[in-house]
Design an enzyme around this catalytic site. Structure first.
Site, mmCIF file in Angstrom:
data_model
loop_
_atom_site.group_PDB
_atom_site.id
_atom_site.type_symbol
_atom_site.label_atom_id
_atom_site.label_comp_id
_atom_site.label_asym_id
_atom_site.label_seq_id
_atom_site.Cartn_x
_atom_site.Cartn_y
_atom_site.Cartn_z
ATOM 1 N N MET A 165 -2.096 9.374 12.384
ATOM 2 C CA MET A 165 -3.302 9.730 11.613
ATOM 3 C C MET A 165 -4.021 10.924 12.234
ATOM 4 O O MET A 165 -5.250 10.985 12.233
ATOM 5 C CB MET A 165 -4.285 8.538 11.557
ATOM 6 C CG MET A 165 -3.654 7.256 11.091
ATOM 7 S SD MET A 165 -4.783 5.853 11.198
ATOM 8 C CE MET A 165 -4.789 5.506 12.949
ATOM 9 N N ASP A 225 0.807 -1.214 0.000
ATOM 10 C CA ASP A 225 0.000 0.000 0.000
ATOM 11 C C ASP A 225 0.841 1.264 0.000
ATOM 12 O O ASP A 225 2.054 1.237 -0.147
ATOM 13 C CB ASP A 225 -1.087 -0.014 1.086
ATOM 14 C CG ASP A 225 -0.550 -0.288 2.454
ATOM 15 O OD1 ASP A 225 0.553 0.195 2.743
ATOM 16 O OD2 ASP A 225 -1.237 -0.991 3.229
ATOM 17 N N LYS A 277 -4.859 3.016 -0.359
ATOM 18 C CA LYS A 277 -5.214 3.434 0.995
ATOM 19 C C LYS A 277 -4.522 4.723 1.374
ATOM 20 O O LYS A 277 -3.342 4.754 1.695
ATOM 21 C CB LYS A 277 -4.844 2.362 2.031
ATOM 22 C CG LYS A 277 -6.006 1.482 2.402
ATOM 23 C CD LYS A 277 -5.767 0.991 3.796
ATOM 24 C CE LYS A 277 -6.932 0.282 4.370
ATOM 25 N NZ LYS A 277 -6.630 -0.067 5.757
#
Ligand code: SAH
Length: 506
Positions: free
Chosen positions: A172, A35, A57
């Site tokens: 994140m 990814d 992603k």
């Protein structure tokens, strides 16, 4: 045979931070599922026939949904494939690795976990911030920053987290900073606590923003810092002042284009990356068999006793010569008392690998250098063998012949334009994203131009660095203005010339 899935931590970005076990699993995989956060360089470990599947992603653009990824792994393993599932950082730190493993287990399929270097610790480390430090931080926590702020009840125990742990690392969390910092302050964290955001940590494009808990959200907005980044909170952030080591390297932030043949690029790339540069390897030439399929070289080897001198003008020439010698079941002893010249230190070094010490290596590493130093030793009828590239210049044989020598030129290899997709390189050049283009021979100059459709203006906005005066002259002849010319005509010489250039600029 039953398949197996290796859930591999690909590390945070610096390709050197993959584990040895991770590399071994990639090598033996039939299928590689990777990814967005896994560095593409790691795909170089893949077998030629391996199937590469990108599942994307990114916060806003999910290329494949998690359920689809799980299904893909299940399907491939059911087919009996060995699958390497590469995940950024560590697979079990917010990587949904657990979910992928569960899907495999539920289908009775085999898996193994190969832990990786998590960005939570390493991005901070590459910013010069240790997550623990004696007397400053005795504990750290890794926290999701992705929690939905509109949720009624938080999954995070903010009350205990805000004051109970010394260093906090949020993953994140860039888009959620106003909420995160508000929660921390509301739950008792000192608003002036030092904090930092590290974007693309461990990579050449790493960015670090040092701030405080109370100012973090506003600063991120002000500087337009984008994900992916880790948000580090705690007094350890102050240590960056004394421990910064990565993003202050001499060539940090510079993008350099390397134009040598693929198998020769590594030394230049490694040397420049060590200084912090980011290198794009764009091989413009490839080394191939000569036109006469070695007939001339083989013939010369059969009559090798007739020569008094052999002059090697490149490392490739040396290796091809000795390959053909071995092909005839001969070795270095066939050269007897012959005298041997090497045009430069790299050529001489390769000769040493075959047990030969060059009798002559000129001070100036070019044909003119050889001529200057051999001059007096060349007499009438001196027989000289010159094994070299098809494209080499004629000055050396011409001058030797003028001095009365008998020169036999044989082709050991030829350089041809490499098969490489140049559109991406051209786009980067046009956008001014490449700081330096390096040329290590005249053929790298002419072949790059050929590959760029002769658009020499693409090189106008970049610094051109040449290994020596001959290559620089080829640049000029083609309308390119070289800024850096190495004083010592070797890879090491080129690296230090680039270094000197930036010392003056900085
Ligand atoms: N499993 C990964 C984390 C996946 S969650 C790990 O262990 O590192 C994705 C988040 O990780 C990103 O939003 C960002 O916060 C962080 N991240 C991953 N790679 C990063 C990098 N090179 N620099 C900064 N943050 C990174």
């Amino acid at each position: 045979m039953a398949g197996i899935v290796y859930l591999i931590g690909a590390g945070p970005g610096d390709a050197g931070l993959l584990t040895i076990k991770g590399a071994a699993c990639i090598k033996k995989a039939d299928v590689i599922v990777y990814d967005y956060l896994a560095d593409k360089k790691l795909l170089a470990y893949a077998a030629d026939k391996a199937e590469l599947i990108y599942v994307g992603k990114q916060a806003d653009k999910h290329t494949m949904r998690q359920e689809e990824i799980n299904q893909l792994l299940v399907d491939k393993a059911k087919m009996g494939k060995t699958v390497a599932r590469l995940k950024g950082g560590d697979p079990f730190v917010f990587g949904r690795g657990g979910e992928e493993a569960l899907a495999l287990r539920q289908n009775g399929l085999q898996f193994e976990i190969v832990p990786g270097v998590t960005s939570a610790i390493s991005a901070a480390a590459y910013a010069g911030i240790p997550v623990t430090h004696r007397k400053i931080a005795a504990s750290f926590a890794v926290v999701t920053g992705h929690e939905d702020p509109t949720r009624q009840e938080s999954g995070i125990n903010w009350q205990n987290l805000a004051v109970g742990i010394d260093t906090l690392v949020f993953l994140m969390g860039v888009g959620n900073l106003p909420y995160i910092t508000k929660q921390l302050i509301a739950n008792g964290r000192e608003p002036k606590t030092p904090a930092a955001l590290v974007r693309w940590g461990t990579k050449p494009q790493q960015e670090v923003l040092v701030t405080t808990v109370e100012n973090a959200a506003a600063d991120v907005k002000k500087y337009g810092l984008k994900p992916p980044a880790v948000f580090v909170v705690g007094n350890v952030v102050k240590l960056r002042d004394s421990l910064r080591w990565f993003d202050n390297k001499e060539l940090f932030g510079r993008q350099i284009l390397i134009t040598r043949a693929r198998n020769q690029a590594s030394k230049l790339t490694a040397g420049l990356e060590q200084l912090g540069a980011s290198c794009i390897e764009a091989p413009v030439i490839s080394i191939e068999k000569p036109d006469d399929a070695f007939a001339g070289l083989d013939n010369a080897i059969e009559n090798i006793g007739a020569y008094e001198w052999i002059i090697f003008t490149s490392a490739n020439g040396v290796s091809k010569f000795f390959e053909r010698l071995a092909n005839k079941k001969l070795d270095t002893r066939a050269l007897g008392n012959m005298r041997i010249a090497a045009i430069g230190s790299s050529t001489a070094k390769v000769l040493c690998r075959y047990g030969v010490r060059a009798d002559l290596v000129p001070h100036e590493f070019c044909a003119e250098g050889i001529l200057a130093e051999m001059g007096t030793q060349v007499k009438r009828e001196t027989k000289i063998l010159l094994p070299r590239a098809k494209e080499a210049r004629s000055v050396l044989p011409d001058e030797l012949k003028k001095a009365g020598a008998q020169v036999d030129i044989v082709q050991c290899y030829k350089t041809v334009t490499a098969d490489f997709d140049y559109e991406a390189v051209a786009a980067k050049l046009a956008a001014g994203e490449i700081n330096i283009v390096t040329f290590t021979s005249s053929s790298t100059v002419t072949n790059l131009l050929k590959l760029l459709g002769n658009k020499k203006e693409l090189l106008a906005g970049t610094v051109v660095a040449c290994i020596g005066p001959i290559t620089a002259e080829t640049c000029r002849k083609n309308g390119i203005n070289p800024t850096i010319i190495a004083k010592k005509y070797t890879i090491v010489g080129l690296i230090s010339a680039i270094r000197d250039f930036y010392k003056q600029v900085n």
